[in-house]
Design a protein around this motif. Structure first.
Motif, mmCIF file in Angstrom:
data_model
loop_
_atom_site.group_PDB
_atom_site.id
_atom_site.type_symbol
_atom_site.label_atom_id
_atom_site.label_comp_id
_atom_site.label_asym_id
_atom_site.label_seq_id
_atom_site.Cartn_x
_atom_site.Cartn_y
_atom_site.Cartn_z
ATOM 1 N N THR A 42 -1.043 -4.183 16.153
ATOM 2 C CA THR A 42 -1.149 -3.960 14.708
ATOM 3 C C THR A 42 -0.078 -2.941 14.293
ATOM 4 N N ALA A 43 0.158 -2.838 12.999
ATOM 5 C CA ALA A 43 1.195 -1.924 12.510
ATOM 6 C C ALA A 43 0.850 -0.500 12.937
ATOM 7 N N PRO A 44 1.867 0.282 13.331
ATOM 8 C CA PRO A 44 1.572 1.647 13.774
ATOM 9 C C PRO A 44 1.024 2.510 12.638
ATOM 10 N N SER A 45 0.150 3.411 13.010
ATOM 11 C CA SER A 45 -0.466 4.291 12.021
ATOM 12 C C SER A 45 -0.430 5.724 12.551
ATOM 13 N N VAL A 46 -0.690 6.689 11.673
ATOM 14 C CA VAL A 46 -0.745 8.084 12.107
ATOM 15 C C VAL A 46 -2.182 8.579 11.902
ATOM 16 N N ILE A 47 -2.420 9.851 12.214
ATOM 17 C CA ILE A 47 -3.757 10.407 11.982
ATOM 18 C C ILE A 47 -3.810 10.986 10.564
ATOM 19 N N TYR A 48 -4.785 10.545 9.784
ATOM 20 C CA TYR A 48 -4.963 11.095 8.444
ATOM 21 C C TYR A 48 -6.201 11.977 8.442
ATOM 22 N N ARG A 49 -6.136 13.074 7.671
ATOM 23 C CA ARG A 49 -7.338 13.899 7.523
ATOM 24 C C ARG A 49 -7.955 13.590 6.162
ATOM 25 N N ILE A 50 -9.187 13.118 6.219
ATOM 26 C CA ILE A 50 -9.895 12.706 5.011
ATOM 27 C C ILE A 50 -10.904 13.780 4.639
ATOM 28 N N ASN B 37 -18.247 14.661 -0.662
ATOM 29 C CA ASN B 37 -19.306 15.606 -0.293
ATOM 30 C C ASN B 37 -18.788 16.767 0.540
ATOM 31 N N GLY B 38 -17.464 16.893 0.671
ATOM 32 C CA GLY B 38 -16.891 18.041 1.358
ATOM 33 C C GLY B 38 -16.672 17.830 2.844
ATOM 34 N N GLN B 39 -17.252 16.780 3.381
ATOM 35 C CA GLN B 39 -17.119 16.476 4.800
ATOM 36 C C GLN B 39 -15.663 16.116 5.129
ATOM 37 N N THR B 40 -15.161 16.656 6.256
ATOM 38 C CA THR B 40 -13.766 16.413 6.633
ATOM 39 C C THR B 40 -13.694 15.773 8.011
ATOM 40 N N TYR B 41 -12.875 14.758 8.161
ATOM 41 C CA TYR B 41 -12.685 14.166 9.485
ATOM 42 C C TYR B 41 -11.357 13.444 9.550
ATOM 43 N N GLU B 42 -10.966 13.067 10.778
ATOM 44 C CA GLU B 42 -9.666 12.432 10.971
ATOM 45 C C GLU B 42 -9.833 10.959 11.322
ATOM 46 N N ILE B 43 -8.928 10.142 10.835
ATOM 47 C CA ILE B 43 -8.950 8.732 11.212
ATOM 48 C C ILE B 43 -7.576 8.323 11.753
ATOM 49 N N ASP B 44 -7.592 7.453 12.749
ATOM 50 C CA ASP B 44 -6.314 6.962 13.284
ATOM 51 C C ASP B 44 -6.179 5.468 13.045
ATOM 52 N N ASN B 45 -7.106 4.901 12.252
ATOM 53 C CA ASN B 45 -7.108 3.471 12.007
ATOM 54 C C ASN B 45 -7.378 3.248 10.521
ATOM 55 N N PRO B 46 -6.455 2.612 9.821
ATOM 56 C CA PRO B 46 -6.633 2.425 8.369
ATOM 57 C C PRO B 46 -7.964 1.751 8.029
ATOM 58 N N ALA B 47 -8.442 0.881 8.916
ATOM 59 C CA ALA B 47 -9.685 0.175 8.636
ATOM 60 C C ALA B 47 -10.847 1.143 8.466
ATOM 61 N N LYS B 48 -10.699 2.366 9.000
ATOM 62 C CA LYS B 48 -11.805 3.319 8.940
ATOM 63 C C LYS B 48 -11.760 4.198 7.690
ATOM 64 N N GLU C 102 -4.939 13.905 3.652
ATOM 65 C CA GLU C 102 -3.746 14.623 4.096
ATOM 66 C C GLU C 102 -3.086 13.842 5.213
ATOM 67 N N GLU C 103 -1.760 13.913 5.230
ATOM 68 C CA GLU C 103 -1.030 13.163 6.253
ATOM 69 C C GLU C 103 -0.100 14.096 7.012
ATOM 70 N N PRO C 104 0.205 13.747 8.258
ATOM 71 C CA PRO C 104 1.091 14.590 9.064
ATOM 72 C C PRO C 104 2.537 14.488 8.579
ATOM 73 N N MET C 105 3.204 15.641 8.570
ATOM 74 C CA MET C 105 4.599 15.699 8.123
ATOM 75 C C MET C 105 5.493 16.065 9.312
ATOM 76 N N VAL C 106 6.756 15.745 9.182
ATOM 77 C CA VAL C 106 7.717 16.179 10.200
ATOM 78 C C VAL C 106 8.919 16.812 9.519
ATOM 79 N N THR C 107 9.571 17.714 10.252
ATOM 80 C CA THR C 107 10.863 18.215 9.811
ATOM 81 C C THR C 107 11.909 17.371 10.521
ATOM 82 N N ALA C 108 12.702 16.658 9.734
ATOM 83 C CA ALA C 108 13.687 15.768 10.333
ATOM 84 C C ALA C 108 15.071 16.384 10.202
#
Lengths: 381, 601
Positions: free
Chosen positions: B368-376, B380-391, B402-408
């Motif tokens: 499947t297309a590559p994905s990164v880890i997103y922090r949702i 209700n204030g609950q925070t967690y990370e997903i590595d699969n868009p389906a989730k 929130e999404e991971p950034m890089v310095t290029a």
């Protein structure tokens, strides 16, 4: 029902789209020997069958080819007589013969009718001279009509016309014209075949080189629909994907094939079927003669169908028929639960209106006839 | 062994600058390999490494060199992976050395990874010897490149050596410089044992081989060892050095580099950067700098034939023996069946793993297309990370993503600067800095970019828009909130989970539409109309229709045709069983393959 197919392989020339078991330019010797061996095979096959099931008469006989009328009326009559002499033929049996419009004299037709043939299938293919030329036919449209009239005069009251459509370069108007001239002749039966480019034929070679571009499926569908509209309006009802008939004039011999019935077969390349047992003869006429002479049999292959395979065939062929196929009758015949075998897909396709089911009889919705194969591929177990 | 006769060094370079060729030449000149055994790139042992011309695993070789002072020195060459995905592995390999050769192509000049690697070496307090390679080429431009070394890397130009790995010119000067300039190791032989694990590899016959650099104390064959990151103890079965073939020795002491084999079963027990000590006299502190490898890029891997699922599991288990940074958990997708959600260090790492699975284990895969880890953060204030868009939850349940950034860092000839600006802007980049070098007109650009944009086809685009002249390096730069949405792809109203993706709100329409078109084009017409849609939550943003097939029926079906036709249909039916079914729409494997393959442009 018990059919008999008799194959006469000879033709004057090979049409460039044809991949049948035919033989071109046969010397008289081969023709004589072939007829002799065919007669022997008829005697063997029919006698054996008559002995094992004496109460079962033939209900249809079909002389196909090739060009059966390549043989003289007398020779053909002798072959038919051999059949009558060997096995019981039902009094109302349908006895068909195929013929091409060229070199078909009226007195020959009269002789055939007198000999017992009661149905004639004429390979007119088209009433467009340009189309006939492209198909490699040696007759023209007018000859087709003339032979039809001659057949009527000879006494045939059950005539079928074979037509080919979806010819590369043929206009829709040309197809309409052929259909209209067909209707004017008032035949009892019409077969409309979309041109199929068969492997190994001159047409296939032309297609490979890009000299012949097959008509796209979408356009073929339009031409198919045109045929249905024009023929049905003239009272010729579509009872199979490619076949139209006045009610009661459906080809009994072919219906028996499509209902998974039993039929015997003689001659080169012929296929027979009895209760799930299928066999076939050597395809090449000279080799057929040789096998018959040496072994008294030209059978080169056979297969025993499993109940599931038989179900697949009944589904595949039943979907092509207006009458469809019956689940309870099929279950009883094959000793299985047909509905259970077809389950998921049967339900889904019925819900989508692609299949219609009424009192256990399943048939294709008329709109889905042009995609019968795709439906069959889903439905078969 | 006397520490003043030991030099531990590594070679660092941008990809294709001739690192492996130079290493091979040094091996040859110190008689570590005979002329006869000399095959190109001795150190790159994997087929894939040799083919791609990159080093995936680190490697270590002991060379004996008799210097001009008449003494024979032991030079330990520690080769490093050359790609940004493996920067942690590079940093650990560098931590095992006192010096580094910084190899720069004399025509290409300083590139992004030249700088990145040099910075790693400077941070690790290594003495750097700048080496201009390929000086035999007519296109070599030493003056310009020396200026670049001074200005961009910040090393004194008069220390630069000129060599050709190909002809061997200047290589003896390099060997001499290693002896003269790289300081010898200086750890106490008497102190409690501390050895740095800088790599490990799995050998089918000998088990896990651990590459170590001793900083303090002594290791003896047969002794007990403990890995300080965990509680496991092992007995050393074999101790040795690479010459470059594995050669057993009785002991290794502070300053030396070698390997140990200790009957370790699970590669996860051997973590790169961990410290080996003696459980009977343990060190007080482990060596600094250890970090858990953290996957950055994720994708689903599914066997095209669902029967291959166990084979895929076995293959992943085996690959991980050589690659502890690969993570995978079993996953199932209604559209693709059973497979694994896999985590990788980066895009190259992902490519390499896929290629090895297909090539070495003969598997046919859908990725499947590559994905990164997103922090949702949910409403209700609950925070967690997903590595699969389906989730990703429904839009109205989301407070923030929130999404991971890089310095290029991009180094590129000045004339392509516009193309780089355009690309970075398209990919939501934030401009940080631009620096010009006085020689050769090359520019160093710094951008902050979302990692998700980077893993699409950023590098390919950068290369094609700069005619291959741009070089790229990046490092992780934290999380950033952005208006990100999940786009679902639906077939006749049903979500094809494997095709869901997360993107910026403003790109959702364009990418959704492109995906619908591609999917439509790769589907064959079926019995009924197919509607392909892209949606954000319940809102449809793009739609395509594939009309029903018009004709599929044999013209003639008489006695002789029946068997033939039935067999054809049975074959077709078997083919359908291998198709993935979404609702009642059959999707050929090829459709997924083509969508996911080109889903990146």
């Amino acid at each position: 029902m018990l059919g008999l197919y008799v194959h006469i392989p000879f033709c004057v020339r090979r049409c460039p789209y044809c991949d049948f078991a035919i033989h071109i330019g046969a010397k008289d010797d081969l023709v004589t020997e072939y007829v002799a061996m065919l007669r022997r095979e008829l005697e063997n096959t029919l006698a054996a069958h008559a002995q094992s099931l004496p109460e079962q008469p033939l209900t249809s006989i079909f002389f196909g080819g090739g060009t059966p009328t390549f043989l003289s009326a007398a020779t053909l009559a002798e072959l038919l007589q051999t059949i009558h002499d060997t096995i019981a033929v039902a009094p109302d049996a349908e006895i068909s013969i195929e013929a091409n419009p060229d070199r078909l004299e009226e007195d020959k037709l009269t002789a055939l009718h007198q000999a017992g043939w009661n149905r004639l299938s004429l390979g007119v293919q088209s009433f467009d001279d340009a189309a006939l030329k492209r198909l490699g036919r040696t007759h023209n449209a007018q000859q087709g009509e003339a032979v039809f009239d001659g057949a009527r005069r000879a006494g045939f009251d059950n005539i079928s016309l074979d037509l080919i459509y979806a010819l590369p370069g043929q206009s829709r108007a040309s197809w309409h014209n052929t259909l209209e001239r067909t209707v004017q002749l008032e035949p009892e039966h019409v077969s409309c075949y979309a041109l199929t480019i068969e492997e190994g034929t001159p047409f296939a070679k032309r297609a490979e080189r890009g000299h012949l571009i097959p008509v796209e499926d979408d356009n073929q569908a339009v031409l198919m629909q045109d045929a249905q509209e024009i023929l049905q309006a003239a009272g010729l009802l579509r009872y199979e994907v490619s076949n139209y008939a006045r009610p009661g004039r459906e080809c009994q011999h072919n219906l028996n094939y499509w209902r998974g019935g039993n039929y015997l077969a003689c001659g080169c390349g012929a296929h027979g079927h009895l209760n799930g047992q299928r066999w076939w003869n050597e395809r090449a006429a000279p080799r057929y003669v040789q096998l018959m002479q040496e072994k008294n049999s030209a059978r080169v292959g056979e297969e025993t169908l499993t109940p599931r395979q038989r179900l697949s065939e009944i589904v595949m062929l039943g979907l092509r028929l207006r009458e469809g196929f019956s689940l309870p009758a099929t279950s009883q015949r094959l000793h299985l639960d047909a509905r259970h075998e077809l389950n998921g897909e049967l339900q889904d396709l019925t819900q989508r209106g692609i299949l219609l089911e009424d009192a256990g009889v399943v048939r294709l919705a008329p709109a889905a006839i042009p995609v019968a194969d795709a439906v069959a591929a889903r439905l078969i177990p | 062994m006397q520490q003043e006769l030991i030099r531990n060094f590594s070679i660092i370079a941008h990809i294709d600058h001739g690192k492996s060729t130079l290493a091979d030449r040094m091996l040859q000149m110190t008689n570590a390999v005979s002329e006869r055994d000399m095959k190109e790139q001795v150190l790159d042992s994997m087929d894939l490494e040799r083919e791609r011309g990159i080093t995936i695993k680190a490697s270590a070789v002991r060379l004996n060199y008799t210097a001009r002072d008449g003494k024979t020195y032991v030079l330990n060459l520690i080769d490093t992976p050359g790609h940004v995905d493996f920067s942690y592995e590079v940093s650990r390999a560098l931590a095992a050395c006192e010096g580094a050769l910084l190899v720069v192509d004399a025509s290409q000049g300083v590139e992004a990874q030249t700088v990145a690697n040099a910075h790693l070496a400077i941070l690790g307090d290594l003495h750097i010897i700048p080496v201009l390679n390929k000086i035999d080429l007519p296109s070599a431009d030493p003056d310009r490149v020396i200026t670049e070394v001074e200005e961009i890397v910040g090393l004194p130009g008069e220390e630069v050596l000129m060599v050709s790995g190909k002809t061997g010119a200047g290589v003896d000067e390099v060997l001499e410089a290693i002896v003269e300039r790289v300081p010898p190791p200086a750890g106490s032989l008497e102190a409690p044992l501390r050895a740095l694990i800088f790599d490990s590899t799995f050998d089918a016959y000998r088990g896990i081989i651990v590459y170590v650099r001793l900083f303090e104390g002594t290791l003896r064959a047969g002794q007990q060892v403990k890995l300080m990151g965990g509680d496991h103890r092992f007995e050393i079965i074999e101790l040795g050095v690479f010459r470059p073939k594995m050669t057993a020795v009785n002991q290794l002491s502070a300053g030396e580099t070698g390997y140990l084999i200790a009957g370790i079963k699970d590669v996860a027990d051997v973590r790169i950067g961990d410290t080996v000590t003696d459980p009977s006299r343990p060190a007080a502190e482990p060596l600094p700098g250890y970090r858990e490898p953290k996957p950055m890029v994720f994708c689903g891997l599914y066997p095209t034939d669902s029967n291959d699922f166990p084979a895929l599991r076995d293959a992943l288990d085996k690959l991980r023996l050589n690659d502890a940074s690969l993570t995978y958990i079993a996953d199932s997708s209604p559209a693709l069946g059973f497979g694994f959600r896999c985590g990788f260090l980066g895009l190259l790492h992902m490519d390499i793993v896929q290629e090895r699975l297909e090539r070495e284990y003969n598997l046919s895969l859908i990725a499947t297309a590559p994905s990164v880890i997103y922090r949702i953060t949910r409403s209700n204030g609950q925070t967690y990370e997903i590595d699969n868009p389906a989730k990703m939850p429904n839009p109205h349940e989301i407070e923030r993503v929130e999404e991971p950034m890089v310095t290029a860092t991009i180094i590129v000839p000045q004339e392509y600067i516009g193309a780089c600006y355009d690309l970075c802007t398209e990919r939501r980049g934030i401009f940080k800095n631009v620096e010009y070098s006085s020689a050769g007109g090359r520019v160093t650009l710094t951008y902050i970019l979302p990692l998700s944009e980077m893993i699409m086809d950023f590098f390919d685009q950068l290369k094609s828009r700069t005619r291959g002249y741009a070089s790229l390096d990046y490092e992780v730069a934290g999380l950033e909130a952005a208006p990100l949405v999940k786009v679902d792809i639906l077939i006749n109203g049903e979500i094809v989970d494997a095709l869901s993706f997360i993107c910026h709100k403003e790109q959702a329409y364009k990418r959704g539409k492109a995906m619908c078109e591609k999917l439509k084009d790769s589907l064959t017409r079926q019995l009924f109309q197919i509607r392909v849609q892209a949606a954000i939550g319940a809102k449809i943003i793009a739609s395509e229709n594939l009309s029903a097939m018009r004709k599929d029926v044999t013209a003639k079906c008489y006695g002789g045709d029946i068997s033939r036709k039935r067999k054809l249909l049975e074959k077709q039916r078997e083919g359908k069983k291998r198709m993935k079914q979404v609702g009642s729409v059959e999707i050929p494997q090829e459709a997924f393959l083509s969508i996911l393959r080109i889903g990146e442009d």
